[in-house]
Scaffold this motif. Structure first.
Motif, PDB file in Angstrom:
ATOM      1  N   PRO A  97      -5.433  -0.172  -2.818  1.00  0.00           N
ATOM      2  CA  PRO A  97      -6.129  -1.155  -1.969  1.00  0.00           C
ATOM      3  C   PRO A  97      -5.287  -2.385  -1.668  1.00  0.00           C
ATOM      4  CG  PRO A  97      -7.608  -0.302  -3.650  1.00  0.00           C
ATOM      5  CD  PRO A  97      -6.247   0.220  -3.984  1.00  0.00           C
ATOM      6  N   GLU A 155     -12.107   2.893   2.971  1.00  0.00           N
ATOM      7  CA  GLU A 155     -12.837   1.897   2.188  1.00  0.00           C
ATOM      8  C   GLU A 155     -12.008   0.629   1.990  1.00  0.00           C
ATOM      9  OE1 GLU A 155     -14.752   1.419  -2.312  1.00  0.00           O
ATOM     10  OE2 GLU A 155     -14.177   3.395  -1.560  1.00  0.00           O
ATOM     11  N   ALA A 168     -13.047   8.256  11.047  1.00  0.00           N
ATOM     12  CA  ALA A 168     -12.922   6.997  10.307  1.00  0.00           C
ATOM     13  C   ALA A 168     -12.371   5.920  11.241  1.00  0.00           C
ATOM     14  CB  ALA A 168     -11.998   7.174   9.112  1.00  0.00           C
ATOM     15  N   GLU A 192     -11.100   8.793   2.657  1.00  0.00           N
ATOM     16  CA  GLU A 192     -12.221   7.947   2.237  1.00  0.00           C
ATOM     17  C   GLU A 192     -11.737   6.686   1.535  1.00  0.00           C
ATOM     18  OE1 GLU A 192     -15.359  11.663   1.491  1.00  0.00           O
ATOM     19  OE2 GLU A 192     -14.307  10.706  -0.203  1.00  0.00           O
ATOM     20  N   LEU A 193     -10.760   6.835   0.634  1.00  0.00           N
ATOM     21  CA  LEU A 193     -10.242   5.678  -0.099  1.00  0.00           C
ATOM     22  C   LEU A 193      -9.529   4.704   0.824  1.00  0.00           C
ATOM     23  CD1 LEU A 193      -8.887   7.480  -3.295  1.00  0.00           C
ATOM     24  CD2 LEU A 193     -10.877   5.950  -3.162  1.00  0.00           C
ATOM     25  N   ARG A 200     -11.723  -1.413   5.284  1.00  0.00           N
ATOM     26  CA  ARG A 200     -12.940  -1.809   5.980  1.00  0.00           C
ATOM     27  C   ARG A 200     -12.896  -3.295   6.348  1.00  0.00           C
ATOM     28  NH1 ARG A 200     -16.563   1.475   3.246  1.00  0.00           N
ATOM     29  NH2 ARG A 200     -15.606   3.025   4.615  1.00  0.00           N
ATOM     30  N   GLU A 247     -11.278   3.115  10.654  1.00  0.00           N
ATOM     31  CA  GLU A 247     -10.181   2.339  10.056  1.00  0.00           C
ATOM     32  C   GLU A 247      -8.835   3.034  10.200  1.00  0.00           C
ATOM     33  OE1 GLU A 247     -14.073   1.477   8.167  1.00  0.00           O
ATOM     34  OE2 GLU A 247     -12.902   3.319   8.445  1.00  0.00           O
TER      35      GLU A 247
END
Length: 422
Positions: free
Chosen positions: A125, A158, A198, A154-155, A161, A200
């Motif tokens: 992240p 997230e 997605a 997905e990671l 976002r 993002e």
């Protein structure tokens, strides 16, 4: 890249931190030291050098090969981690610089690199938020990462976002028993669909690394590489037919320094107004006297008309002991030279114009090389030039590498210094 930042490397002060620099150069800037006209004889051992003529030759040879074949080149910068060499590759026509992890991205952005292809999945992240901020503050930055699972999508989504703009990714295709990458076209298709949904992320192409499929140039290995690259092309066609790509330019990217000819033969026909086939070869610039000399597409019998690369990389070590017949100990070892793809190759003894007859390196300790054979013809105090194998594990041992006008000259001159960041 930021040319001023690269040029400023000439103003860096030299001192004891750079093991290639003699005490006579401490306190001088790199430019001031070069202005003194240093020669190889003024440098201590152990030492690694680059050959200016070989670098020029390899740079132009690869650029011309890619232009003739109709493929792009985003050379892997992790081989050298030398921004000045990246700049030369970009000036020769490279589309971008490929990198492998977040610390390497930090180096690239510190030197203003704006076209970056990450041949890996960026999942942390903190790293994702950092690159998102870089993209937001520098509209000219073009960055692409890899992804090989729905969970990774997905990671990433997230962590990103709320970011002002999406991050471009390529779906990576692997192979059973190999490295990362989706194992089947169906898996890769599912990952591409996840990217497409997605907000993002944007799907920018397909990617892979055929060097994980084979490690030699036997007929069986070349056939395995061909099968894999063909599947990568099929993946591109599958995703294109489903209209999943979301960027103005789409990349099909593969190609290390061992099989870029096979990659080109299979994938170049897929290029069109939107699709670009991009190689990521990195070791070609320095080449070597071992693994790549034996496997390079430009050195195989089938490439008889090709101009081969030349090794630009050499080690230098001094004979410090002859403790028993048939054995000489040199003052360079694992901390100085590569050994993962073969031991260094004795090539010549300085001042004699010939090699140590019959000599071979049979073992390396941290700081010593074992040169064996009774008729090696070396004496205590002699300096031996060594051919090295696998440049990727040489550059990381040296923060500053002298560039010689010619490693074959009677008295080579130091004409440049290459700064690395590992």
């Amino acid at each position: 890249m930021d040319r001023a930042r690269v040029a400023a490397l000439a103003d860096e002060r030299l001192d004891w931190r750079f093991k290639a620099v003699p005490a006579a150069g401490w306190g001088l800037t790199a430019a001031e030291y070069l202005a003194t006209g240093p020669t190889l004889d003024g440098l201590a051992t152990p030492l690694v050098t680059l050959d200016a003529g070989a670098l020029d030759h390899n740079l132009s040879t690869m650029a011309q090969w890619c232009a003739k074949a109709g493929v792009g080149l985003a050379p892997h910068g992790k081989t050298t981690m030398a921004p000045a060499l990246w700049q030369r590759q970009l000036d020769a026509g490279a589309l971008a610089i490929t990198l492998a992890n977040l610390p390497q991205l930090h180096v690239a952005r510190a030197f203003g690199l704006r076209r970056i292809h990450l041949a890996n999945t960026l999942l942390g992240p903190a790293g994702l938020r950092w690159i998102a901020a870089e993209l937001a503050t520098d509209p000219a930055l073009r960055f692409t990462s890899w992804v090989d699972s729905v969970r990774s999508v997905e990671l990433m989504a997230e962590a990103l976002r709320g970011a002002p703009a999406p991050v471009d990714v390529c779906v990576e295709l692997g192979a059973p028993g190999a490295r990362t990458g989706c194992r089947t076209l169906a898996e890769a298709h599912a990952v591409a669909q996840a990217v497409h949904t997605a907000p993002e992320l944007r799907l920018a192409g397909v990617s892979g690394y055929e060097g994980a499929i084979a490690h030699d140039a036997t007929a069986d290995s070349l056939a395995a590489v061909t099968r894999y690259v063909t599947e990568l092309g099929r993946l591109h066609q599958l995703l294109a037919s489903d209209d999943l790509f979301e960027t103005e330019e789409v990349w099909i990217t593969a190609g290390g320094s061992a099989y870029f000819d096979t990659v080109t033969e299979q994938l170049a026909p897929l290029a069109d107004d939107r699709t670009r086939v991009v190689l990521r070869s990195g070791a070609y610039l320095a080449h070597d006297d071992g693994f790549y000399r034996g496997i390079s597409p430009l050195a195989r019998p089938s490439a008889a008309a090709a101009t081969p690369f030349r090794s630009a990389l050499h080690g230098w070590a001094r004979v410090v002991s002859r403790p028993e017949p048939g054995l000489a100990l040199l003052d360079g070892g694992k901390r100085d030279f590569s050994y993962d793809e073969g031991f260094p190759e004795p090539q010549l003894v300085r001042g004699r114009g010939r090699g140590p007859s019959g000599g071979r390196i049979t073992a390396l300790n941290d700081q010593h090389a074992f040169l064996r054979d009774a008729d090696a013809g070396v004496s205590i105090g002699d300096t031996v030039r060594l051919g090295l194998s696998h440049p990727c594990t040489v550059f990381d041992k040296w923060t500053l590498i002298p560039v010689l006008d010619s490693a074959d000259a009677e008295l080579p001159r130091v004409v440049d210094l290459v700064r690395t960041y590992f």
